[in-house]
Scaffold this motif. Structure first.
Motif, short mmCIF file in Angstrom:
data_model
loop_
_atom_site.label_atom_id
_atom_site.label_comp_id
_atom_site.label_asym_id
_atom_site.label_seq_id
_atom_site.Cartn_x
_atom_site.Cartn_y
_atom_site.Cartn_z
N LYS A 32 0.81 -1.22 0.00
CA LYS A 32 0.00 0.00 0.00
C LYS A 32 0.84 1.27 0.00
N VAL A 33 1.96 1.25 0.73
CA VAL A 33 2.76 2.46 0.91
C VAL A 33 3.66 2.75 -0.29
N ILE A 34 4.34 1.73 -0.79
CA ILE A 34 5.31 1.96 -1.86
C ILE A 34 4.68 2.62 -3.08
N PRO A 35 3.58 2.10 -3.64
CA PRO A 35 3.00 2.77 -4.81
C PRO A 35 2.49 4.17 -4.51
N ALA A 36 1.98 4.41 -3.29
CA ALA A 36 1.50 5.75 -2.94
C ALA A 36 2.65 6.75 -2.93
N MET A 37 3.77 6.38 -2.29
CA MET A 37 4.91 7.28 -2.23
C MET A 37 5.57 7.46 -3.59
N LEU A 38 5.58 6.40 -4.40
CA LEU A 38 6.12 6.53 -5.76
C LEU A 38 5.25 7.47 -6.60
N SER A 39 3.96 7.57 -6.24
CA SER A 39 3.04 8.47 -6.94
C SER A 39 3.01 9.86 -6.32
N LYS A 40 3.95 10.14 -5.40
CA LYS A 40 4.08 11.45 -4.74
C LYS A 40 2.85 11.80 -3.91
N ILE A 41 2.28 10.81 -3.24
CA ILE A 41 1.13 11.02 -2.38
C ILE A 41 1.59 10.99 -0.93
N ASN A 42 1.25 12.03 -0.17
CA ASN A 42 1.57 12.05 1.26
C ASN A 42 0.84 10.92 1.97
N VAL A 43 1.50 10.28 2.93
CA VAL A 43 0.87 9.15 3.62
C VAL A 43 1.03 9.28 5.13
N VAL A 44 -0.02 8.86 5.85
CA VAL A 44 0.03 8.66 7.30
C VAL A 44 -0.28 7.19 7.51
N VAL A 45 0.69 6.46 8.03
CA VAL A 45 0.60 5.00 8.10
C VAL A 45 0.57 4.54 9.54
N GLN A 46 -0.46 3.79 9.88
CA GLN A 46 -0.55 3.18 11.20
C GLN A 46 -0.30 1.69 11.04
N ALA A 47 0.84 1.25 11.54
CA ALA A 47 1.22 -0.16 11.39
C ALA A 47 2.07 -0.59 12.57
N ALA A 48 1.92 -1.83 12.96
CA ALA A 48 2.63 -2.35 14.13
C ALA A 48 4.06 -2.73 13.78
N THR A 49 4.87 -2.88 14.83
CA THR A 49 6.24 -3.38 14.66
C THR A 49 6.20 -4.76 14.02
N GLY A 50 7.11 -4.99 13.06
CA GLY A 50 7.15 -6.28 12.39
C GLY A 50 6.31 -6.35 11.14
N SER A 51 5.67 -5.23 10.77
CA SER A 51 4.80 -5.22 9.59
C SER A 51 5.57 -4.96 8.30
N GLY A 52 6.84 -4.56 8.42
CA GLY A 52 7.64 -4.29 7.23
C GLY A 52 7.64 -2.83 6.82
N LYS A 53 7.30 -1.93 7.75
CA LYS A 53 7.16 -0.52 7.39
C LYS A 53 8.49 0.13 7.04
N THR A 54 9.62 -0.35 7.60
CA THR A 54 10.91 0.28 7.30
C THR A 54 11.21 0.24 5.82
N HIS A 55 11.07 -0.93 5.21
CA HIS A 55 11.32 -1.03 3.77
C HIS A 55 10.20 -0.40 2.97
N ALA A 56 9.02 -0.26 3.58
CA ALA A 56 7.91 0.39 2.89
C ALA A 56 8.25 1.83 2.54
N PHE A 57 9.03 2.51 3.41
CA PHE A 57 9.43 3.88 3.05
C PHE A 57 10.84 3.96 2.49
N LEU A 58 11.73 3.03 2.85
CA LEU A 58 13.09 3.10 2.33
C LEU A 58 13.15 2.83 0.82
#
Length: 453
Positions: A32-58
């Protein structure tokens, strides 16, 4: 959404690097995050530890950096130097695997400032991963310019709020270009945080990712009511009636970490401690000694729960329930990793049962236990209190007397009168409960402000 990392908008080098380090199928938050950020869309993401969010923004951050442009193009903030260091290492690993020549700077308070300054001056960074205070320090003194930054990421935004760093983030964000891409990642989104984010993101894409396996299935998660007994003595008994490979004991404050460490050391246990007031050099030495097996017991504040990656933890003890209930997840997540069995024990008293119920509403399951003959054995589940709560929800003595009196009189309309009286009584009780919750919330906010000073 993306189903694989083979998206045409992701650089081939990054795709190859992700595959090399074992990333083949993206997690839900990444889809959900990668395509949104690649499309230059601001995101507010609520996700728990271990969900893979670090690579989602990196992935999108690194994807948009021009290796040939020697100026700061992206900034990622983390509320503690441990978390910033962790992000720095993950970013370096991904860049190395992808053969991307991107200069990354790691800036954090508590680390030699002159050394960090020298590194930046000799090696112009394109990505900065920093704690808020040191980032603001360098930005205000124009050690690097941030007027061409394309992406600004706030990781662990709720922790940033709790630690009182939003003001620093605000001052940095005000210096960024108007068209910068903002992204915030958080386990929870408190109202104050939401209001702050709206200042910089008018209509962000709000992404909420539930984590059904909130506690690893390999973890035995116990609840121990200590009653009127000494918590310190209970902890000592738990640590010595078994032989954990490595035990982490969590307390809420630095003072309590110090107290509990001193108590256990006086019982002839070799105990290490970790909290925010320990110097960087001492902390690194302690972590190294723990990894080398020199310590079997570690007392820590929540800084360790969300920042330090300590391997081999077989037992976690929650000496106190954290003020922010989400931290329970981070604490227990220290054990039962990589499919290995783990054990977590949370110490509670009767008056904290409502907080346990709130944790269960988050998806955390507990087994109720007690100590018998130096062993933990199951006991009647605390949900038996539901019967007490049900009886409390019945009419109190005053209302019961009123009903009996009206029934005895048997005047016309007495049933309606009783019904109205009960409704009015319930309404007043709800108002009292609401006032109690408001006062409780105010006290909590006041404590957090005082701790953030």
């Amino acid at each position: 959404m993306i189903n694989t990392f083979k998206d045409s908008r992701i650089r081939p080098e990054l795709q190859a690097g992700l595959e090399k380090i074992g990333f083949v199928k993206p997690t839900e938050v990444q889809t959900k995050v990668i395509p949104a950020m690649l499309s230059k869309i601001n995101v507010v993401v609520q996700a728990a530890t271990g969900s893979g969010k670090t690579h989602a923004f990196l992935v999108p951050v690194l994807n948009e950096i021009d290796p040939d442009a020697s100026y700061v193009q992206a900034i990622v903030t983390a509320p503690s130097r441990e978390l910033a260091d962790q992000l720095f290492k993950v970013a370096k690993t991904l860049c190395k695997a992808s053969h991307l020549d991107i200069n990354i700077a790691h800036l954090a308070g508590g680390i030699d400032r002159d050394r960090q300054l020298a590194k930046i001056q000799s090696n112009k960074p394109q990505l900065i991963i920093a704690t808020p205070g040191r980032l603001l320090d360098f930005a205000e003194k124009k050690i690097f310019v941030i007027d061409q930054v394309k992406t600004f990421v706030i990781d662990e935004a709720d922790m940033t709020l709790d630690m009182g760093f939003l003001a620093d983030i605000d001052k940095v964000a005000a210096r960024l270009p108007k068209d910068v891409l903002f992204a915030a990642f958080s386990a929870t989104i408190p109202v104050k945080l939401s209001n702050f984010l709206r200042k910089y993101m008018a209509h962000p894409d709000e992404i909420i990712v539930d984590n059904p396996a909130i506690i690893s299935p390999t973890v035995k998660n116990d609840l121990l009511d200590v009653g009127s007994k000494s918590k310190k003595q209970i902890v000592y008994r738990l640590l010595t009636m078994g032989q954990p490979y490595l035990a982490l004991i969590f307390a809420n404050t630095k003072q309590m970490v110090d107290e509990l460490t001193e108590y256990l050391q006086n019982q002839n246990l070799k105990v290490a401690k970790i909290h925010g007031s320990i110097t960087e050099r001492e902390r690194k030495r302690t972590i190294r000694q723990i990894s080398q097996g020199q310590y079997q017991y570690v007392v820590a504040s929540d800084l360790a729960a969300r920042g330090l990656d300590i391997e081999g933890v077989s037992l976690v003890i929650n000496y106190e329930i954290p003020r922010d209930l989400e931290f329970v997840v981070h604490r227990i997540g220290r054990t039962g990793r990589n499919g290995l069995p783990g054990h977590a024990i949370t110490l509670i008293r009767e008056e904290e049962m409502d907080r346990i119920e709130a944790l269960e509403n988050l998806g955390i399951h507990f087994d109720f236990v007690e100590i018998k003959n130096d062993q933990l054995v199951e006991r009647k589940h605390y949900r038996s209190r539901d019967n007490r709560k049900a009886s409390q929800r019945k009419l109190d003595g005053r209302m019961v007397g009123y009903v009996r009196k009206e029934k005895k009189k048997k005047k016309p309309g007495y049933k309606k009168k009783i019904k109205r009286a009960i409704q009015e009584d319930n309404r007043k009780k709800r108002i009292i409960e609401q006032r109690h919750e408001v006062r409780k919330a105010k006290r909590l906010r006041k404590r957090k402000r005082e701790q953030g000073r």
